[in-house]
Design an enzyme around this catalytic site. Sequence first.
Site, PDB file in Angstrom:
ATOM      1  N   HIS A 298      -1.253   6.864   3.552  1.00 12.75           N
ATOM      2  CA  HIS A 298      -1.737   7.750   4.208  1.00 12.75           C
ATOM      3  C   HIS A 298      -1.804   7.555   5.666  1.00 12.75           C
ATOM      4  O   HIS A 298      -1.795   8.474   6.768  1.00 12.75           O
ATOM      5  CB  HIS A 298      -3.089   8.017   3.752  1.00 12.75           C
ATOM      6  CG  HIS A 298      -4.195   7.220   4.008  1.00 12.75           C
ATOM      7  ND1 HIS A 298      -4.740   6.320   3.487  1.00 12.75           N
ATOM      8  CD2 HIS A 298      -5.066   7.224   5.169  1.00 12.75           C
ATOM      9  CE1 HIS A 298      -5.714   5.579   3.891  1.00 12.75           C
ATOM     10  NE2 HIS A 298      -5.962   6.209   5.108  1.00 12.75           N
TER      11      HIS A 298
ATOM     12  N   ASP B  14      -1.170   3.322  -2.240  1.00 13.80           N
ATOM     13  CA  ASP B  14      -1.285   3.656  -0.944  1.00 13.80           C
ATOM     14  C   ASP B  14      -0.796   2.630  -0.009  1.00 13.80           C
ATOM     15  O   ASP B  14      -1.436   1.953   0.849  1.00 13.80           O
ATOM     16  CB  ASP B  14      -2.810   3.935  -0.539  1.00 13.80           C
ATOM     17  CG  ASP B  14      -2.978   4.928   0.588  1.00 13.80           C
ATOM     18  OD1 ASP B  14      -1.961   5.191   1.437  1.00 13.80           O
ATOM     19  OD2 ASP B  14      -4.078   5.598   0.764  1.00 13.80           O
TER      20      ASP B  14
ATOM     21  N   SER C 211      -8.481   1.530   7.448  1.00 14.53           N
ATOM     22  CA  SER C 211      -7.456   1.807   6.205  1.00 14.53           C
ATOM     23  C   SER C 211      -5.930   1.287   6.638  1.00 14.53           C
ATOM     24  O   SER C 211      -5.664   1.133   7.993  1.00 14.53           O
ATOM     25  CB  SER C 211      -7.006   3.481   6.695  1.00 14.53           C
ATOM     26  OG  SER C 211      -8.066   4.133   5.875  1.00 14.53           O
TER      27      SER C 211
END
Length: 718
Positions: free
Chosen positions: A80, A217, A651
């Site tokens: 992402h 991810d 992230s």
Amino acid sequence: MRKSMVAAALLLAGTAQAGEGMWVPQQLPEIAGQLAQAGLELDPAQLGDLTGQPMGAVVSIGGCTASFVSPRGLVITNHHCAYGAIQLNSSAERDLLSEGFNAATPGDELSAGPNQRVFVTREIRDVTDEVLARVTPRMSGLARQDAIDAAQKALVAGCEAEGGVRCSVFSFHGGLSYRLFTQVEIRDVRLVYAPPGSIGKYGGDVDNWMWPRHTGDFAFYRAYVAPDGTPAPYSPDNVPFEPARHLRIAGQGLEEGEFAMVAGYPGRTFRYALADELAETVEWSYPTRIELNQQLLDLIEAAGADDREVAIRYAGFNASWNNQMKNFVGQLEGFQRSDALARKRAEEQAVLDWLRAQGRAGRPALQSHRALQALHGQRVATRERDQLLGVFGNIGLLDAARRIHRLSVERGKPDGERAQGFQTRDEAAQRGALEQLERRMAPEVDRQLMALFLARYVELPAAQRIPELDAWLGGDDQATRDFRLDTLYAGTRLDDTRQRLEWFDAGRAAVEASDDSFLRLAVALAPAFERIENERRRLAGEDQMHRPGFLQAVIDYNQAQGRAVYPDANGSLRITYGHVMGYSPADAVHYAPFTTLEGLLAKDTGEDPFDSPGVQLDLIRERAHGGRAMERLGSVPVNFLTDMDVTGGNSGSPVLNARGELVGLVFDMNWESVASNWVFDPEMTRTINVDIRYLLWVMEQVFPAPRLIEEMEFAPRP
């Protein structure tokens, strides 16, 4: 005096426990004992060496974290986090968002876009005295902010004079201290590998923030530089960057209860905010943003329902707004579940009572608290307007027109007097944003977004209306708004990249004389935006006048209570540590810390967002674990939980074991912990991470990338 205050704050770190705390590297010596007790096998001083192993391998990529995993500039981060680059290189005919991407050779690696960067931190230096050297107690808020900005720009200019670096000044504890970060800025970044969306985004918005999770991810970039090793824009002649450090891969991963740590660049937390600020967030800000985000999402979904090209262009906005909205919903639930506002008021009242008990010595901090409450009231007075401009201010053609005009104005000033974001150092990024616009915007959808903006604008309280916008609009009714929009979109050529870049290079006189409808609107609105910006700067200056004094009192109070103090996250480098562990969100409910391939198979429906590739499902059914199974589970672990303290910006952060080896990537938090940006709950706060064993299993068997597997260095089993 200020440095001694900060030193006192750092000393409090000795009371911290694993889990809570986003520690700046300078604090690590103070928590060395607890790190060792928690299970760290490295010398804690090693983590304070920003150019050593493993910290020298951890990088920022702008809004996310990443790390080098090979001596040839290979960078690993979240899917992402690379989503914008994947989207930029996608089209209806070549849909990398769905199909994934795997460069067969170095020559096949794709540019991640003119604005993608890799920032390698080289030095952090305390510059508190330099930033505040010209600040005096009697300055107005705006003068104070101007003095701080001027000092920061001078420090940055001096730092960047050598070239090839990007320098930034970060404020800690509301302006109690400042640090200058020096980072190598790598400007040629290329997409190397991204699994299909049915792996990298598995579960989609349904599973977002949820546990159990089964999402792959992860993605890979590569950093490139000029042949002489210096940072340079994209060129086919560039060569892979050779980092001083890269992480080794611990293919065996972690077990339940084992030590883990994360190094990264967390965005923003608000744990030292006033109770009134939290109350406004709970009672107005988040509820109204949820409602607005839903309108935006409905608009984008309808526009892209029958047009895959439109859906691809707005995929980044869609993902961002969805993520933000669900986060706000989760935070509101978390605030209610933990009675966060009552807790916050009680904690703040305890500090105020403690200050009053000190008599004269406590009065300055009490005055600072009253001043901050008054400033908050001033911000609330324009909150509807400010939220609306904040949401719509960076979307589409109006944003492009405002960028072009503002830059033409700022270029007429000496560089040191230009507004931040519009200095010479920023022009490449501004140009890059304009270059990419056509891949992230469709004029017909942009018009719908502008229509939504105007519909909400005319509902603003009269005192918050903008006279210049009212004059352009000429009326509040639907027919008038439609007429203005028709004229606006018929009279522009800013939807053409070549035209935008021509205007980008034009001078102020030419821009202001243009008959382009969007440029004319940007010119007309410029005085209003200047007033609003100056008001924001005034408030920021007055805030900096008072918040450090009150936060120093909070530090002193916590010290008296034997509690830990660490700065709120602000986008700068932090380290957090903890252990692999599950949690119990409700009575008789316990979540284990690992999910498995079999859990993924059970969840799969064959329809988006639970539609794993057929080859992956076949491998799971065949129990083709390829040596990546965890013995206790009897399967390959997919995702795992830790109790570490992270937030947005973390992230893509590497999850490291006790020896500093890569065992996973942070990519999310659990639903029960999203309120931890304001109030930390050690019982419920968990990070969700991609397990290195699943990552390798996908790259070896499902979406094979033998070239990358061979390139990475694997740590020997202990």
